[in-house]
Design a protein around this motif. Structure first.
Motif, PDB file in Angstrom:
ATOM      1  N   GLN A 210      81.271   7.183  95.641  1.00 20.33           N
ATOM      2  CA  GLN A 210      82.659   6.158  95.727  1.00 20.33           C
ATOM      3  C   GLN A 210      82.606   5.075  95.818  1.00 20.33           C
TER       4      GLN A 210
ATOM      5  N   ASP B 138      76.816  -0.663  91.903  1.00 27.64           N
ATOM      6  CA  ASP B 138      77.348  -0.081  90.841  1.00 27.64           C
ATOM      7  C   ASP B 138      78.024   0.948  90.091  1.00 27.64           C
ATOM      8  N   PRO B 139      79.111   0.484  89.501  1.00 24.64           N
ATOM      9  CA  PRO B 139      80.539   1.531  88.776  1.00 24.64           C
ATOM     10  C   PRO B 139      79.714   2.077  88.075  1.00 24.64           C
ATOM     11  N   LEU B 140      78.362   2.300  87.373  1.00 21.24           N
ATOM     12  CA  LEU B 140      78.343   2.944  87.128  1.00 21.24           C
ATOM     13  C   LEU B 140      78.043   4.446  87.540  1.00 21.24           C
TER      14      LEU B 140
ATOM     15  N   PRO C 124      80.021   5.720  89.555  1.00 20.91           N
ATOM     16  CA  PRO C 124      81.177   7.067  89.652  1.00 20.91           C
ATOM     17  C   PRO C 124      81.899   7.083  88.332  1.00 20.91           C
ATOM     18  N   ARG C 125      81.557   5.740  87.865  1.00 19.85           N
ATOM     19  CA  ARG C 125      81.681   6.178  85.953  1.00 19.85           C
ATOM     20  C   ARG C 125      81.103   7.813  85.400  1.00 19.85           C
ATOM     21  N   LEU C 126      79.973   7.541  85.829  1.00 22.30           N
ATOM     22  CA  LEU C 126      79.146   8.556  84.581  1.00 22.30           C
ATOM     23  C   LEU C 126      79.391  10.062  85.194  1.00 22.30           C
TER      24      LEU C 126
ATOM     25  N   ARG D 147      82.293  10.313  86.986  1.00 22.25           N
ATOM     26  CA  ARG D 147      83.500  10.748  85.442  1.00 22.25           C
ATOM     27  C   ARG D 147      83.574  11.445  84.602  1.00 22.25           C
ATOM     28  N   ASN D 148      82.603  10.901  84.247  1.00 17.73           N
ATOM     29  CA  ASN D 148      82.527  11.478  82.917  1.00 17.73           C
ATOM     30  C   ASN D 148      81.969  13.126  82.832  1.00 17.73           C
TER      31      ASN D 148
END
Length: 301
Positions: free
Chosen positions: A193, A197-199, A201-203, A205-206
């Motif tokens: 959180q 690197d936004p990757l 938290p994006r991963l 979420r995926n």
């Protein structure tokens, strides 16, 4: 607090004097400005917060060269800073500017806490998390490195992962993140959180979207799932140190091995290893087999 240069009111002028002194961290000037404001406008709604902050920097000046003698004294100062002082800073300066102002205070506490050893019963009363709150990543990493076997302890491991995310970037941190996921999925989520690197938290979420309600919705399985979604990260996840040999750890290592076997074209070994993965975690095996994000892994499985 936004300074109003167009308002000539005496109350605004006195309030602004206090804010400017606080921004300079001039305790004497801030206290004097608060006294003036109190004498002329005792009901000014900003006065309580201004006094809290003035007292904070005044106390910091007095204790600047005094190391904390024990965890209890550090805990008291930390709770004050996290509680009333933090609230006062946000009311006075706003969220972003307040956080920047507080960072200096966290730095002061971290420096004074440098001689205190890590106590697993009071993990937050250590210099490392305070350096993190101050945004001093190298100092945080150095403080963690002094903790014996820090890589085997979830909280220090999380601190080091967060510090290195800022210092080295996400690719260099995958081994630490995998080990953290196996030891404490909750701490992995906390670190993600705050990831620069936004990757990451994006991963996550995926992962949650693709496994929601299944047997692998626990983030301890996230490192294994990452190799299904991003097989190009194999070389970055493979160096993760041995942990507790849990099923999620075994699954990730199986996928690392399968990807290596696929590159070598060792089809007989692939068949044997995929059966092991299927027996270990059928839901993960199914997610890999159905994945469209990684053609190579789906072909292996």
């Amino acid at each position: 607090m936004q300074l109003d240069i167009f308002e000539n009111g005496r109350e605004v002028m006195l309030r602004n004097d206090a804010v400017l002194a606080l921004e300079r961290r001039d305790a004497l000037a801030a206290l004097q400005a608060c006294d003036c404001l109190s004498q002329e406008y005792p009901d000014d709604e900003s006065l309580p917060s201004l006094r809290v902050l003035a007292d904070c920097i005044g106390a910091a000046e007095v204790g600047r060269d005094q190391a904390f003698r024990d965890h209890a004294s550090l805990s008291e100062a930390r709770q004050m800073l996290q509680g009333p002082i933090s609230d006062a800073a946000q009311r006075t300066f706003g969220k972003a500017a307040g956080a920047a102002w507080l960072a200096v205070s966290w730095q002061e506490l971290a420096r004074r806490a440098g001689s205190l050893a890590f106590d697993a019963r009071k993990p937050q009363d250590h210099a490392a998390p305070m350096w993190l709150l101050a945004g001093h990543w190298e100092a945080a990493a150095q403080a963690v490195s002094t903790i014996e076997s820090w890589r085997r302890k979830p909280v220090p491991l999380a601190w080091m992962a967060e510090a290195r995310l800022h210092l080295l970037g996400l690719r260099a941190c995958w081994p630490l993140l995998a080990e953290l996921g196996w030891l404490s999925p909750a701490l992995l989520e906390d670190v993600a959180q705050r990831s620069p690197d936004p990757l990451l938290p994006r991963l996550i979420r995926n992962f949650e979207a693709s496994t929601g309600g299944a047997e692998i919705d626990d983030l301890s399985w996230f490192p294994a799932w990452v190799l299904i979604d991003r097989p190009d990260l194999r070389e970055h996840l493979a160096p993760a140190q041995a942990s507790q040999h849990s099923p999620p750890e075994q699954a990730m290592r199986l996928l690392v091995e399968l990807l290596g076997l696929e590159r070598q074209g060792r089809h007989a070994d692939i068949v044997a290893r995929r059966k092991v993965l299927r027996d270990l975690q059928p839901s993960l095996y199914a997610a890999a087999a159905l994945s469209t994000a990684s053609v190579r892994v789906s072909q292996v499985l």
